[in-house]
Design a protein around this motif. Structure first.
Motif, PDB file in Angstrom:
ATOM      1  N   SER A 195       0.837  -1.204   0.000  1.00 48.41           N
ATOM      2  CA  SER A 195       0.000   0.000   0.000  1.00 48.41           C
ATOM      3  C   SER A 195       0.870   1.252   0.000  1.00 48.41           C
ATOM      4  O   SER A 195       2.117   1.172  -0.012  1.00 48.41           O
ATOM      5  N   ASP A 196       0.237   2.418   0.040  1.00 45.70           N
ATOM      6  CA  ASP A 196       0.973   3.681   0.116  1.00 45.70           C
ATOM      7  C   ASP A 196       1.904   3.717   1.326  1.00 45.70           C
ATOM      8  O   ASP A 196       2.996   4.294   1.272  1.00 45.70           O
ATOM      9  N   TYR A 197       1.468   3.098   2.415  1.00 44.44           N
ATOM     10  CA  TYR A 197       2.297   3.058   3.628  1.00 44.44           C
ATOM     11  C   TYR A 197       3.657   2.435   3.320  1.00 44.44           C
ATOM     12  O   TYR A 197       4.710   2.952   3.733  1.00 44.44           O
ATOM     13  N   HIS A 198       3.648   1.316   2.604  1.00 43.06           N
ATOM     14  CA  HIS A 198       4.908   0.637   2.279  1.00 43.06           C
ATOM     15  C   HIS A 198       5.765   1.500   1.354  1.00 43.06           C
ATOM     16  O   HIS A 198       6.993   1.559   1.506  1.00 43.06           O
ATOM     17  N   HIS A 238       5.881   4.831   1.083  1.00 42.76           N
ATOM     18  CA  HIS A 238       6.471   5.946   1.828  1.00 42.76           C
ATOM     19  C   HIS A 238       7.558   5.455   2.772  1.00 42.76           C
ATOM     20  O   HIS A 238       8.560   6.147   2.983  1.00 42.76           O
ATOM     21  N   ARG A 239       7.366   4.262   3.321  1.00 41.92           N
ATOM     22  CA  ARG A 239       8.358   3.688   4.248  1.00 41.92           C
ATOM     23  C   ARG A 239       9.693   3.482   3.559  1.00 41.92           C
ATOM     24  O   ARG A 239      10.759   3.604   4.190  1.00 41.92           O
ATOM     25  N   TYR A 240       9.691   3.225   2.264  1.00 41.89           N
ATOM     26  CA  TYR A 240      10.937   2.988   1.524  1.00 41.89           C
ATOM     27  C   TYR A 240      11.290   4.125   0.563  1.00 41.89           C
ATOM     28  O   TYR A 240      12.078   3.944  -0.366  1.00 41.89           O
ATOM     29  N   GLN A 256       7.477   6.937  -4.356  1.00 43.83           N
ATOM     30  CA  GLN A 256       6.237   7.641  -4.654  1.00 43.83           C
ATOM     31  C   GLN A 256       5.384   6.773  -5.562  1.00 43.83           C
ATOM     32  O   GLN A 256       5.819   6.398  -6.650  1.00 43.83           O
ATOM     33  N   LYS A 268     -10.716   0.514  -0.076  1.00 41.32           N
ATOM     34  CA  LYS A 268     -10.212   1.635   0.724  1.00 41.32           C
ATOM     35  C   LYS A 268      -9.176   2.478  -0.009  1.00 41.32           C
ATOM     36  O   LYS A 268      -9.153   3.689   0.099  1.00 41.32           O
ATOM     37  N   ASP A 269      -8.276   1.832  -0.727  1.00 38.70           N
ATOM     38  CA  ASP A 269      -7.216   2.588  -1.389  1.00 38.70           C
ATOM     39  C   ASP A 269      -6.650   1.783  -2.552  1.00 38.70           C
ATOM     40  O   ASP A 269      -7.150   0.720  -2.891  1.00 38.70           O
ATOM     41  N   VAL A 281      -3.724  -0.456  -4.071  1.00 39.57           N
ATOM     42  CA  VAL A 281      -2.660  -1.338  -3.603  1.00 39.57           C
ATOM     43  C   VAL A 281      -1.941  -1.926  -4.813  1.00 39.57           C
ATOM     44  O   VAL A 281      -2.446  -1.894  -5.932  1.00 39.57           O
TER      45      VAL A 281
END
Length: 834
Positions: free
Chosen positions: A511-514, A516-518, A521, A541-542, A544
């Motif tokens: 997801s976007d979380y992953h 941004h974690r690395y 964009q 929800k979003d 992926v």
């Protein structure tokens, strides 16, 4: 002391059931089971034909015709002859032969069919009299034809992504590009449900082993409904599972298209197709009527009339694993209880319910009683259907050898290029055996197509290992999309870091979380080259993403770690990942080993930079250590042989394998690619005293690889493998070599028939080393006796030949025993066991 025994022919309950059938019913039953019987008797058709000839139900000329062709064609001709007879005498004799031979290991699939008939008992009478077709109501003829035409157009083309050229996607007519898949009936979830990351490799080889051992059967896409498969002929509820990329959605597309073309399933007047990922959009309660009309709005006027006859309706739901809500089926014992189903009743087409309730109501017969339902899913979601009243479970195993060839020929419009690609892959078992999975097959074809069609790449060496394959795959993508990424190296390695996290933590959806974690964009993936590596999915929800295939994720993870990890930390990483017992790092470590090969990383230098030489040395040292510690552990040793192969380091292989004297993989499942890797390693052995491959699931393709090294081995155990007649032909090449050192050769229960006796006799008559030959528990008949006698007479080195528990008649056994008596004076050490 070895036990010899004769076949014991026991009366079977199935025979009693069949005795109650009239001639007409027996012929119908034979036709119902015809396709399955052709598959089941593929290895034993000659023996069955000999039995029918002995019972005088087929003439000598008919028997000779069957005996003169290969086993697959022989089984087809046998069933054709039986059904062509005016009366049912031949059919009864054939079924009686099945019951006579049912205890022989070569008849495992026939035995399963007989057991099924026995279990069904009198209900079979109803099944064979069931009429699958019914004329459609006059007022629905027009809308029926319109519906079929719309579904035909929707499913007429198959889209494939291209990794070179300007177009990202190219389409093909489905009829021209679709390749049939190998599907088996199974209850996989009851025996073994593994995480998606582990549902491949040797676990997959185990299921293929069972298919080729005839303990499981093949189901064609037109046999899911209305065939003898399942708990009843008019099967209502079917579930098809398969790992990622194996072809579930394409199979559904083929079923729908063929139905719309009026080629299959004529018993269904209307078919409705849905995707679970789209059903995720229904956040509120809805009804089956609304779901159908949302996809097929033109049916609104006629839907009520259509639903009056549920028996003629098929609903297909594709991709249960993508559904975000659980479908909970109550226990059978508590089915009448209101505690679990209160407030979830979906009795009518217009009933407002949640999607899970609608699916459950369809399976339980509360909604549209009598309709048929097909669900596809990955194995990970099968558990949710464990309590569902399913009539047929099936699993897609992917492509067979013939289907792989078909796929290659359809991939490129230039037949010459396709055949060149196929010939190259066939010579490399590592690549070839990956092709069982359509996704792997696509990666291989896409990667090789650039090499075999581009003049500037003609001098480039095609890939030999899976590491080279994926290096070539990534190289082609980067080269064709380099302008779209300003810093492809940084972007690729960051993606590799994220991929490694996924391997370590068993994450396959990002997801976007992953991102941004690395430091990534997500927008980069919408227009850049990584569209060819990651697939975008719109969830509720979003947005992926998942990698195109797990191996792509594992390769990028290995690439990032190999190029970025300092050498001391790389040693620590290798030690930690190689001691993990659940297998999640198995392919990752193969890629790490492969990246130590200069020929593999050379093509990536201009894109990623220089290879860290210290890491190359660390990997080589680690492989040496692994080999020393893995001698007594079969899985570890096999994994280490893969590391040696991927490293493509001749000096390293010579140093590790040169002095090996014994290799024992007994009871370890060996896929064809395992055999290839083993053969490459054994090629560096000077002499091998013992090669134990007992009960390793080795088949003819494995023997094709091993044939080049078997002559170096003194004692060879190949018993209880599905070698078949073709496998023996490969073995004979080793036996004919002048420097062959084989003395003991065990081939019992190896699926051998009369078809291989001539080759085996010819090879052994030129061999001067074999002293003990074990051929028991195969399917040799009296037809082989003259050749076997010739073998014993001419092979002067032979001291013992074991022929127990084959399909000899009394006369055949007597000839062998009499011959042994005649040879007592000249060769007293000779023993023929029958």
């Amino acid at each position: 002391m070895e036990c010899c025994y004769y076949l014991v022919f026991l009366p079977a309950a199935a025979a009693g059931v069949l005795d109650g059938f009239s001639d007409l019913q027996l012929r119908r039953l034979t036709k119902l089971y015809r396709q399955r019987l052709e598959d089941a008797t593929a290895d034993v058709a000659h023996a069955v034909a000999f039995s029918l000839y002995a019972k005088t139900v087929i003439a000598n000329v008919e028997y000779e015709e069957i005996a003169g062709i290969d086993s697959d064609k022989a089984s087809q001709l046998l069933l054709q002859m039986v059904l062509s007879k005016e009366d049912a005498k031949a059919a009864r004799a054939m079924w009686q032969s099945f019951t006579d031979f049912r205890e022989n290991n070569a008849f495992l699939k026939v035995k399963k069919i007989l057991q099924e008939i026995e279990d069904k008992g009198d209900s079979l009478h109803k099944e064979i009299n069931w009429a699958p077709d019914e004329v459609i109501h006059d007022c629905l003829v027009a809308i029926h034809r319109q519906h079929q035409e719309i579904l035909r157009k929707r499913n007429a083309t198959l889209a494939l992504t291209s990794i070179h050229g300007c177009k990202l996607e190219k389409t093909f007519p489905l009829d021209k590009h679709f390749t049939e898949l190998l599907i088996i009936p199974s209850l996989r979830y009851q025996e073994q449900v593994q995480h998606e990351l582990l549902a491949r490799g040797r676990e997959h080889a185990e299921w293929r082993k069972q298919v080729l051992r005839r303990s499981l059967e093949k189901v064609r896409h037109h046999e899911i409904f209305g065939s003898s498969f399942g708990k009843c002929t008019h099967c209502l509820y079917a579930v098809i599972s398969g790992v990622a990329g194996i072809g579930k959605t394409t199979l559904v597309q083929k079923i729908v298209h063929d139905w719309a073309e009026r080629k299959i399933y004529g018993q269904f007047h209307f078919l409705f197709q849905f995707k679970f990922r789209e059903l995720n959009n229904y956040q509120e309660r809805t009804s089956l009527k609304q779901i159908i009309l949302h996809s097929y709005p033109y049916l609104e006027k006629d839907l009520k009339k259509i639903m009056e006859n549920p028996n003629r309706i098929l609903l297909i739901f594709d991709g249960l694993d993508e559904f975000q809500e659980p479908i909970i089926f109550p226990d059978i014992q508590t089915k009448s209880s209101n505690s679990e189903t209160k407030g979830t009743s979906c009795l009518y087409l217009e009933s407002w319910c949640s999607i899970p309730d609608i699916i459950r109501a369809l399976f339980q017969g509360q909604l549209l009683l009598g309709c048929s339902v097909l669900v596809t899913t990955r194995p990970t979601a099968l558990e949710s259907l464990q309590k569902a009243p399913v009539h047929l479970y099936a699993e897609i195993l992917g492509f067979s050898e013939a289907q792989i060839k078909d796929y290659f020929l359809k991939f490129n419009s230039d037949t010459k290029v396709s055949l060149e690609m196929l010939a190259y892959v066939e010579d490399n078992a590592i690549l070839y055996t990956m092709c069982y999975n359509p996704s792997y097959c696509w990666v291989i074809c896409s990667s090789l197509e650039a090499t075999f069609t581009s003049p500037r790449l003609r001098d480039w060496s095609p890939p030999k290992t899976i590491t080279q394959l994926y290096a070539n795959y990534i190289h082609n993508i980067l080269k064709n999309h380099a302008r779209e990424a300003e810093e492809p190296r940084e972007l690729l390695l960051k993606t590799g870091d994220m991929a490694y996290m996924g391997v370590a933590e068993r994450v396959i959806v990002f997801s976007d979380y992953h991102f941004h974690r690395y430091g990534l964009q997500p927008s980069n993936f919408l227009s850049g080259f990584l569209m060819q590596i990651l697939q975008k999915e719109n969830s509720l929800k979003d947005v992926v993403y998942s990698f195109f295939h797990l191996t792509v994720q594992e390769f990028l993870a290995a690439l990032a770690k190999f190029f970025q990890t300092p050498s001391p930390k790389l040693s620590q990483l290798l030690d930690e990942t190689s001691t993990t017992k659940d297998g999640r790092y198995e392919i990752f470590l193969q890629f790490i080993a492969g990246l130590s090969c200069p020929a593999t990383t050379g093509q990536l230098k201009d894109l990623i930079g220089e290879v860290p030489q210290e890491n190359v040395y660390k990997v080589v040292d680690w492989i040496k250590q692994r080999f020393e510690s893995a001698q007594r552990h079969k899985i570890q040793l096999l994994n280490t042989l893969y590391y040696l192969f991927e490293a493509q380091n001749k000096a390293l292989v010579q140093e590790t394998m040169g002095q090996v004297r014994q290799v024992d993989f007994s009871f370890q499942i060996m896929s064809p690619v395992d055999c290839y890797v083993l053969a490459v390693a054994l090629g560096h052995c000077q002499q091998l005293q013992n090669l134990h491959l007992f009960n390793c699931s080795i088949e003819s393709w494995g023997m094709k690889s091993l044939k080049n090294v078997l002559h170096k081995c003194v004692n060879v155990r190949l018993a209880q493998n599905r070698l078949g007649d073709q496998g023996v032909k490969f073995l004979c090449e080793a036996l004919r070599k002048p420097d062959c050192q084989m003395q003991t050769l065990e081939l019992w229960m190896a699926n051998l028939t009369d078809g291989c006796v001539e080759d085996l006799c010819s090879a052994l008559c030129t061999n001067v080393s074999v002293t003990d030959l074990n051929l028991k528990d195969n399917a040799f008949t009296d037809r082989s006796v003259p050749t076997l006698l010739q073998l014993v007479e001419k092979c002067s080195s032979l001291r013992t030949i074991n022929l127990c528990n084959n399909l000899f008649n009394e006369s055949g056994r007597q000839k062998l025993e009499v011959f042994e008596g005649k040879m007592k004076h000249t060769r007293p050490e000779l023993k023929i066991k029958v």
